[in-house]
Design a protein around this motif. Sequence first.
Motif, mmCIF file in Angstrom:
data_model
loop_
_atom_site.group_PDB
_atom_site.id
_atom_site.type_symbol
_atom_site.label_atom_id
_atom_site.label_comp_id
_atom_site.label_asym_id
_atom_site.label_seq_id
_atom_site.Cartn_x
_atom_site.Cartn_y
_atom_site.Cartn_z
ATOM 1 N N CYS A 4 107.777 0.393 27.896
ATOM 2 C CA CYS A 4 108.301 1.536 27.131
ATOM 3 C C CYS A 4 107.177 2.505 26.769
ATOM 4 N N GLN A 45 104.394 2.883 28.447
ATOM 5 C CA GLN A 45 103.933 3.493 29.695
ATOM 6 C C GLN A 45 104.801 4.695 30.076
ATOM 7 N N TYR A 46 106.119 4.610 29.861
ATOM 8 C CA TYR A 46 107.033 5.675 30.274
ATOM 9 C C TYR A 46 107.402 6.614 29.131
ATOM 10 N N SER A 92 111.312 -0.083 35.367
ATOM 11 C CA SER A 92 111.212 1.361 35.581
ATOM 12 C C SER A 92 111.537 2.095 34.276
ATOM 13 N N ALA A 93 111.310 3.430 34.285
ATOM 14 C CA ALA A 93 111.614 4.242 33.110
ATOM 15 C C ALA A 93 113.106 4.221 32.807
ATOM 16 N N ASP A 94 113.948 4.297 33.844
ATOM 17 C CA ASP A 94 115.390 4.264 33.623
ATOM 18 C C ASP A 94 115.839 2.935 33.012
ATOM 19 N N CYS A 99 114.027 0.875 31.150
ATOM 20 C CA CYS A 99 113.589 0.810 29.756
ATOM 21 C C CYS A 99 114.481 1.669 28.861
ATOM 22 N N GLN A 126 119.050 6.655 28.582
ATOM 23 C CA GLN A 126 119.043 6.870 30.030
ATOM 24 C C GLN A 126 120.196 7.776 30.451
#
Length: 292
Positions: free
Chosen positions: A176, A178-179, A209-211, A213, A236
């Motif tokens: 979380c 990181q993105y 991935s960001a999505d 998270c 998201q």
Amino acid sequence: LTSRKEHRRRMQTFVAFATTAFVSPAPFASKMGLSKVQMHGGKGFGGGEATRDPEPTVYDPSDPKGKQQAIHKAESFADYLARRAGGAPAAPAPAPVYTPPPAAPPAYAAPPAYSPAPAAYSPAPAASAGGSIADTLATMQGPDLYWEDKGPLQDPPKEESDFKEYDTYTMFLSACSQYGIDLTQPGITVFAPGNLAVKQYEAVYGPLSADVCAYHVVKSVVPVASLASGDLSTLQGSKITYRRMYRKDFVDNAFCATPASPPRTSYKGDISAGNGLIHMINEVLTPNPTLS
């Protein structure tokens, strides 16, 4: 002349039959002498002693038929005469009673070594309100984990139901961060997967991935009691599906806020933080899932 001869012959026949009618029958011949079953020298039919007064037998009082089948001392002839004359004969001696041999003393057994009882598992208390969801996830104890099938492989071996450790959320928090997924913003609910769930996901699908998270963060505060009716829209953009099955609360294919007994893991819900609520889940959520 012929008539006289015939008359004489008939008279002779009549006299012969009349004579045999008054003759006494022959005496009956006994066949005892032909019997092969005889008594010789005081022996019985089977060859045993022919006696009415064998020695009394000892019987086991615990045997319900022992007294019935035992041989008791017979009444003497003198006692019989005294009883007929009205006197009281001496009481016959009772049959000897079986006395079992004394039991051997039990072998000495050393008392078992003292071993303190294992402490009962107690779920970690919910974090108190104050810090943000990010701070709470960084410091709280996650789901309780047990050795399961790895227990017997330890040195020394452990039971499958032995407590191992509490899971943590470092991998989810790191992704979380990181993105740029902000877990400190107000009025959110986070469905938090522990490190064990993240490792199982990454072993199949790769890193978070960001999505993925952002899909774990709901844009409103929804307690467990309101999962069925609350808005589960995520950062998201998709919406999480709630289902109640098998007496559990499911969000997509993961269950949350589910207590259990060891060695099954418990997942707590309604953990308060300064900016919302945290619900523990047993697996990573993915957008647009195929519901099982």
